[in-house]
Design a protein around this motif. Structure first.
Motif, PDB file in Angstrom:
ATOM      1  N   ASP A   1       0.833  -1.205   0.000  1.00  0.00           N
ATOM      2  CA  ASP A   1       0.000   0.000   0.000  1.00  0.00           C
ATOM      3  C   ASP A   1       0.868   1.256   0.000  1.00  0.00           C
ATOM      4  OD1 ASP A   1      -2.330  -1.438  -0.057  1.00  0.00           O
ATOM      5  OD2 ASP A   1      -2.676  -1.325   2.116  1.00  0.00           O
ATOM      6  N   GLU A   2       1.935   1.240   0.778  1.00  0.00           N
ATOM      7  CA  GLU A   2       2.843   2.380   0.808  1.00  0.00           C
ATOM      8  C   GLU A   2       3.504   2.567  -0.562  1.00  0.00           C
ATOM      9  OE1 GLU A   2       5.737   2.133   3.867  1.00  0.00           O
ATOM     10  OE2 GLU A   2       6.904   3.798   3.071  1.00  0.00           O
TER      11      GLU A   2
ATOM     12  N   ASN B   1       1.199   4.215  -3.073  1.00  0.00           N
ATOM     13  CA  ASN B   1       0.931   5.642  -2.880  1.00  0.00           C
ATOM     14  C   ASN B   1       2.160   6.516  -3.086  1.00  0.00           C
ATOM     15  OD1 ASN B   1      -1.810   5.390  -2.321  1.00  0.00           O
ATOM     16  ND2 ASN B   1      -1.374   4.805  -0.213  1.00  0.00           N
TER      17      ASN B   1
ATOM     18  N   PHE C   1       1.962   9.738  -5.254  1.00  0.00           N
ATOM     19  CA  PHE C   1       1.213  10.856  -4.690  1.00  0.00           C
ATOM     20  C   PHE C   1       1.922  11.487  -3.502  1.00  0.00           C
ATOM     21  CE2 PHE C   1      -1.819   7.699  -6.314  1.00  0.00           C
ATOM     22  CZ  PHE C   1      -2.274   8.429  -7.397  1.00  0.00           C
TER      23      PHE C   1
END
Length: 74
Positions: free
Chosen positions: A35-36, A39, A42
């Motif tokens: 998940d990190e 992202n 962004f």
């Protein structure tokens, strides 16, 4: 041991490696890391560049320029 046995052993090893990679990729322990990583594109965006939702961008720029000129009615 002929070439058919050797190909069978190699196929079995590759199948075990494939199942191991799938197990590693979909394990719950790896989810926060993935998940990190998802992202990261962004993460470089600065919060200052996001427009204020309460005030349109055009009126905000106009008010700032009027304040720069000394207008106290803004």
């Amino acid at each position: 041991m002929d070439s058919g046995d050797f190909q069978g052993i190699v196929t079995l090893i590759l199948l075990i490696a494939f199942v191991g990679i799938i197990w590693w990729a979909y394990s719950k322990r790896r989810k926060p890391d993935f998940d990190e990583a998802a992202n990261l594109p962004f993460a470089d965006e600065e919060e200052d560049e996001q427009p204020n939702r309460d005030q349109p961008a055009a009126s905000r720029d106009t008010a700032e320029s009027r304040q720069d000129k000394g207008d106290k009615n803004t």
